[in-house]
Design an enzyme around this catalytic site. Structure first.
Site, mmCIF file in Angstrom:
data_model
loop_
_atom_site.group_PDB
_atom_site.id
_atom_site.type_symbol
_atom_site.label_atom_id
_atom_site.label_comp_id
_atom_site.label_asym_id
_atom_site.label_seq_id
_atom_site.Cartn_x
_atom_site.Cartn_y
_atom_site.Cartn_z
ATOM 1 C CB ALA A 180 -0.944 -0.051 1.507
ATOM 2 N N GLY A 229 0.452 5.223 1.149
ATOM 3 C CA GLY A 229 -0.457 6.062 1.940
ATOM 4 C C GLY A 229 0.430 7.532 2.134
ATOM 5 C CB THR A 230 -0.893 10.600 4.103
ATOM 6 O OG1 THR A 230 -2.140 10.451 3.652
ATOM 7 C CG2 THR A 230 -0.475 12.028 4.396
ATOM 8 N N GLY A 245 3.880 7.416 4.109
ATOM 9 C CA GLY A 245 4.880 6.345 3.602
ATOM 10 C C GLY A 245 4.310 5.196 2.763
ATOM 11 C CB THR A 246 6.081 3.142 0.121
ATOM 12 O OG1 THR A 246 5.670 4.564 -0.505
ATOM 13 C CG2 THR A 246 5.299 2.296 -0.670
ATOM 14 C CB VAL A 247 2.748 -0.355 3.700
ATOM 15 C CG1 VAL A 247 3.078 -1.751 4.566
ATOM 16 C CG2 VAL A 247 2.764 0.639 4.525
ATOM 17 C CE LYS A 302 4.601 5.092 7.974
ATOM 18 N NZ LYS A 302 3.965 5.540 9.093
ATOM 19 C CG ASP A 342 -5.014 9.259 10.618
ATOM 20 O OD1 ASP A 342 -6.243 9.529 10.498
ATOM 21 O OD2 ASP A 342 -4.272 8.789 9.881
#
Length: 398
Positions: free
Chosen positions: A99, A101-102, A104-106, A119, A240
């Protein structure tokens, strides 16, 4: 001495041409003699002549800043002592993208034989950030690691380790034929346990038509509420809370993930201000830029509880601007279905109360959910069964 064939005149002409060729002919101009001697592609620096008025000093400053930033990063990596939680990059194998996201990248991977999620913090290309910007990013990263590495609860994803900044990680390219990509020397990553069930958001989307059995709704809600209660007991505000940040294992046990914006709760609420989180889940005081505390997580939990019961998105037909204004000024909240048992509806309303002081603490929410009777059904009615007055049937939903 006389030279044959008018040699004296020819020599004078060649000397004049040589002098003329040595004159400056634009930036980097060269003499014909040097050009002939060196040939194309063999120009030496000592033969080059530059015009000072054509040198781009601003561009040189930018290049120098990038160079110094890279040197600073390498020095930090080699000189600073390693933290106890730092991983050995040689034991980490990153396999594929999960995935983006805002924060970072997983990726999915393995670390020392264990399935993990990796992450990576997206800081842009190497050398693009200034020394001050890099220092701020590192401080933010250390904050996330400091929050995560000390947590130990069955409803919080387990921390494995982190990298404070290394260029030794091999990241798979988007195109498999290209092999691996290299990371900037300042790249950082957090390694946590991998949960194969995916996010709660994806699970709810898959069940958007048939909905979830009431027992499953309460089980997921209890997992989330227990995890949040634990975080709050550690003086940590997640900030969050949303379905996208909740992960499921293969047995559908829920665990809280992503502490990119979590922080230790301030003693003075005025020290915690600013819009942090995801708009649909944000409490009115956060949206309005007012001081807030852990009760902002309670509000977000109430929205998550509605989302889990309905398998739907809150405020799906409204724009961000409309949501923000209506939540703060018109007390907008998601509409609770009539088939929702009053015991669960009351928990939702308590959690998303406008006044943070009237919202229950998460440990109280846990007790309210534990007291709900799920033996008689009460789940959201599937879309293909919504006819007549089913909302008033003895058994309401799965």
């Amino acid at each position: 001495m006389d030279l044959p064939n008018g040699g004296s005149g020819e020599m004078s002409q060649k000397q004049d041409e040589s002098k003329e060729g040595s004159k400056l002919k634009g930036t980097g101009g060269m003499s014909n003699r040097n050009l002939a001697a060196n040939g194309p592609g063999n120009i030496s620096c000592k033969d080059m002549i530059f015009r000072a008025d054509q040198i781009d000093l601003k561009s040189l400053d930018v290049q120098l800043e990038k160079h110094l930033s890279r040197v600073w990063s390498r020095n930090v990596e080699t000189q600073r002592p390693k933290e106890a939680w730092e991983i050995d990059p040689l034991k980490l194998q990153i396999r594929y993208l999960v995935a983006q996201g805002t924060y970072g990248t997983v990726y999915r991977g393995t670390y020392d034989g264990q399935d993990v999620a990796v992450k990576l913090l997206d800081w842009g290309d190497d050398g693009m950030a200034t020394v001050a910007e890099t220092a701020a990013l590192r401080a933010s990263f250390k904050q996330e690691v400091a929050v995560w590495q000390k947590l130990d609860h069955p409803n919080v994803t387990s921390f494995v380790g982190a990298s404070m900044g290394t260029s030794n990680l091999k990241i798979p390219s988007k195109n498999p034929a290209e092999g691996f990509t290299t990371l900037p020397s300042r790249a950082c990553c957090v390694v946590v346990e991998f949960l194969a069930g995916g996010t709660l958001k994806n699970h709810l989307f898959k069940n958007r038509k048939r909905k979830l059995p009431f027992k499953v709704v309460i089980q997921l809600a209890l997992d989330l509420s227990r995890g949040l209660s634990y975080l709050h007991s550690q003086k940590i505000v997640h900030r969050d809370v949303k379905a996208e940040n909740m992960l499921l294992d293969t047995s559908r046990n829920l665990k809280i993930a992503d502490f990119g914006v979590a922080r230790v709760e301030a003693q003075n609420p005025k020290d915690m201000t600013g819009e942090t989180g995801t708009l649909n889940y944000m409490a009115p005081e956060v949206l309005d830029g007012k001081p807030y505390n852990r009760k902002c997580d309670v509000y977000s939990f109430g929205i998550c509880l509605w989302e889990t019961y309905c398998c739907d998105l809150p405020y799906a037909d409204l724009s961000f601007a409309e949501i923000s204004s209506a939540v703060v000024r018109q007390n907008l909240r998601p509409e609770i279905p009539r088939c929702c048992p009053s015991s669960l509806a009351n928990v939702m309303r308590k959690c998303w109360d406008t006044n943070p002081d009237r919202r229950p603490d998460m440990d109280e929410v846990v007790k309210l959910l534990e007291a709900i009777d799920t033996s008689k059904g009460g789940g959201m009615i599937p879309e293909d069964q919504v006819t007549g007055c089913l909302c008033f049937a003895p058994v309401r939903g799965p």
